[in-house]
Design an enzyme around this catalytic site. Structure first.
Site, short mmCIF file in Angstrom:
data_model
loop_
_atom_site.label_atom_id
_atom_site.label_comp_id
_atom_site.label_asym_id
_atom_site.label_seq_id
_atom_site.Cartn_x
_atom_site.Cartn_y
_atom_site.Cartn_z
N THR A 91 -41.07 -23.93 38.06
CA THR A 91 -42.00 -25.05 37.89
C THR A 91 -42.58 -25.50 39.23
OG1 THR A 91 -40.64 -25.75 36.02
CG2 THR A 91 -42.28 -27.31 36.79
N ASP B 144 -38.99 -31.40 42.71
CA ASP B 144 -38.15 -30.24 42.40
C ASP B 144 -37.96 -30.15 40.89
OD1 ASP B 144 -36.54 -28.04 42.75
OD2 ASP B 144 -35.00 -29.07 43.92
N ASP C 254 -32.48 -27.69 35.78
CA ASP C 254 -32.05 -26.87 34.66
C ASP C 254 -31.84 -27.71 33.41
OD1 ASP C 254 -31.93 -24.39 36.14
OD2 ASP C 254 -30.19 -25.24 37.15
N GLY D 187 -29.39 -23.28 38.99
CA GLY D 187 -29.48 -22.02 38.26
C GLY D 187 -30.07 -20.91 39.10
N GLY D 188 -30.92 -21.30 40.06
CA GLY D 188 -31.51 -20.33 40.98
C GLY D 188 -30.73 -20.15 42.27
N GLU E 2 -31.36 -28.03 47.98
CA GLU E 2 -32.10 -28.92 47.10
C GLU E 2 -31.53 -30.34 47.13
OE1 GLU E 2 -33.62 -25.64 43.78
OE2 GLU E 2 -31.80 -26.80 43.42
N LYS F 203 -35.88 -28.65 29.02
CA LYS F 203 -34.89 -29.18 29.96
C LYS F 203 -34.52 -30.63 29.70
CE LYS F 203 -35.46 -25.19 31.89
NZ LYS F 203 -35.87 -25.01 33.28
#
Length: 239
Positions: free
Chosen positions: A33, A86, A89, A101-102, A108, A126
């Site tokens: 996103t 940002d 998930d 998840g990444g 972050e 989400k």
């Protein structure tokens, strides 16, 4: 015809950038996103003369900033950010988030903590009432590689559930390695809990670098919906 999920991501990202970005230093998160957020940010720089410096949360975010010709910064030069945008998930009604998840959860969370405002962008999949309704892969926990087995045993003993070392899959033999050179455990919890207490408990385990629970950090979230609208959730700032 455009994928409705991708369109939802774009809608949320564009609205957040339009509503919250002004001249200053901006934290850029990671994930699919955020790609649209950087796209919109670059458009505004070209069309409006917006003056921003972008601090990335990951290798991916850094490459997006460079590819779009935006000014690149870092936390050493710019430890205070106007806003960080940002993805997530999953988000519950209180904007408690699962992220990572990444694999970029530590950077972050640092960027989110350095910002005057932390704004979340995501698609409709989400948005949950409670964590675990949509996201089934657990809460990521970044760990020192040599401690991963001891950590996951302590997590299960202390909090229950099941922990697994995240593996790279067919692209690489062995575990996922973060931008910080660490491993990731995915902890699958069994029930809704006091997430602030859980966040603290996880981080108190020696060998844990950070976990993917973001509690009391997000001020507002934008969720692109399948019908082309954008749903907004807001929480009051912590006193």
């Amino acid at each position: 015809m455009e994928n409705p999920v991708e369109n939802a991501k774009r809608l949320a990202a564009f609205k957040a950038v339009d509503n919250h970005v002004v001249n200053g230093v901006i934290g850029i998160g990671s994930g699919s996103t955020v790609v649209y957020a950087v796209e919109r940010l670059a458009q505004r720089v070209r069309e409006e003369g917006l003056e921003v410096i972008c601090v990335p949360s990951s290798f991916q975010a850094k490459q997006l900033i460079i590819q779009h010709g935006l000014k690149l910064g870092d936390l050493e030069m710019h430890p205070e950010l106007k806003v960080t945008i940002d993805g997530a998930d999953e988000s519950d009604l209180q904007l408690t988030l699962i992220k990572g998840g990444g694999g970029c959860l530590t950077q972050e969370k640092i960027l989110a903590s350095c910002a005057e405002e932390f704004i979340v962008i995501a698609d409709y999949r989400k948005a949950s009432e409670n964590l675990g309704e949509q996201w089934s892969k657990g809460i990521p926990v970044e760990v020192i590689p040599s401690a991963y087995r001891a950590v996951y045993q302590k997590i299960e003993k202390t909090l229950g559930g099941k922990s697994e070392l995240r593996m790279s899959g067919s692209s690489k033999a062995g575990p996922v390695v973060t931008d910080n050179g660490n491993f990731i455990l995915d902890w699958n919890f069994q029930t809704v809990m006091n997430w602030k207490d859980v966040e603290t408990s996880l981080n108190m385990i020696p060998g844990v670098v950070e976990n993917g629970l973001f509690v009391g950090m997000a001020r507002k979230a934008y969720f692109g919906m399948s019908d082309g609208s954008v749903m907004e959730r807001t929480v009051k700032a912590n006193m």
